[in-house]
Design an enzyme around this catalytic site. Structure first.
Site, mmCIF file in Angstrom:
data_model
loop_
_atom_site.group_PDB
_atom_site.id
_atom_site.type_symbol
_atom_site.label_atom_id
_atom_site.label_comp_id
_atom_site.label_asym_id
_atom_site.label_seq_id
_atom_site.Cartn_x
_atom_site.Cartn_y
_atom_site.Cartn_z
ATOM 1 C CB SER A 11 28.798 73.657 88.719
ATOM 2 O OG SER A 11 27.638 73.980 87.960
ATOM 3 C CG ASN A 87 27.429 66.336 82.591
ATOM 4 O OD1 ASN A 87 26.713 65.341 82.740
ATOM 5 N ND2 ASN A 87 27.466 67.318 83.488
ATOM 6 C CE1 TYR A 152 17.063 66.111 79.986
ATOM 7 C CE2 TYR A 152 16.060 63.928 79.824
ATOM 8 C CZ TYR A 152 17.076 64.752 80.285
ATOM 9 O OH TYR A 152 18.104 64.214 81.037
ATOM 10 C CE LYS A 156 20.166 64.648 78.362
ATOM 11 N NZ LYS A 156 21.580 65.035 78.611
ATOM 12 C CB ILE A 185 21.447 59.896 88.473
ATOM 13 C CG1 ILE A 185 21.686 59.003 87.239
ATOM 14 C CG2 ILE A 185 22.725 60.033 89.288
ATOM 15 C CD1 ILE A 185 22.102 57.583 87.548
#
Length: 244
Positions: A11, A87, A152, A156, A185
């Site tokens: 979403s 994702n 984080y 990843k 991004i």
């Protein structure tokens, strides 16, 4: 026969772009979300109203039971599953000494455990059909490490290790496993970055701009296509040259 894909965390900026890319290409899409009910339903309705095949499913991907239910729902609705895109994720900036045990667990569980549970759930379907595409969405910080984002970066980086190991294990079964490591991004996740800091960051990118969610979606679509059948175990950086 249309192909089918499960996209987790679908979403948000990158996730919604992937839902649109796959649905417009004629794929059946399961749009997974956890808390963003309104955004997920709005996106689904906008695509279904155009005659595209999209279903939503709410689940906490840190729960094996809920993940199994999600995969069963996709299989029952579409009859087959051809691709999984891991994702779903969260972000947090903290100096290492301020990271709590709860912060650490939430980060690792959402990114890494979630990908593990989702992959484990689709795997029997992929092995049975001797085909399947798995895409893990990592980050350039998983490659280079990010200051004040140790938990984080660790999560990843874990996805990168998972990708490489799983590609070797699943290759003989005709299953491709790849990883995308996006850089900066243009999504709402960057709204908390001060304007001056963001401009300085962009200036340090060789291509001189942020990437777009649509560009990540295009790469994910390519990696799930037949054109990428001989590509597996790869970590594809999509960061405008920042991490080279």
């Amino acid at each position: 026969m249309s192909k089918s894909v499960i996209i987790t965390g679908a979403s948000g900026g990158i996730g919604s772009a992937m839902v649109i890319r796959f649905a417009e290409a004629g794929w059946n899409v399961l749009l997974h979300y956890h808390n963003s009910t309104a955004a997920a339903r709005l996106l689904k309705d906008s695509l279904v109203n155009r005659g595209l095949s999209v279903m939503t499913y709410q689940a906490d991907i840190r729960s094996g039971v809920q993940v199994e239910g999600m995969v069963d729902a996709a299989y029952n609705r579409f009859g087959h599953i051809d691709a999984l895109i891991n994702n779903a994720g969260i972000a947090q900036q903290k100096v290492f000494g301020d990271i709590s045990e709860g912060d650490w667990d939430a980060m690792i569980d959402t990114h890494l455990k979630g990908a593990f549970l989702c992959t484990r759930a689709v795997l029997p379907h992929f092995i049975r059909q001797k085909a399947g595409k798995i895409i893990n969405i990592s980050s350039m910080w998983g490659v280079t490490g990010g200051s004040c984002e140790v938990h984080y970066s660790a999560a990843k980086a874990g996805l990168i290790g998972m990708t490489k190991a799983l590609a070797k294990e699943l290759g003989p079964s005709g299953i491709n496993v790849n990883c995308i490591a996006p850089g900066l991004i243009e999504t709402a996740m960057n709204n908390n970055i001060p304007v001056d800091s963001l401009a300085e960051f962009v200036d340090s990118i060789p291509l001189g701009r942020m990437g777009s969610p649509a560009e990540v979606a295009d790469l994910a679509y390519f990696l799930c296509s037949e054109q990428a059948d001989y590509i597996t175990g790869q970590i594809v950086g999509q960061d405008g040259g920042y991490a080279i």
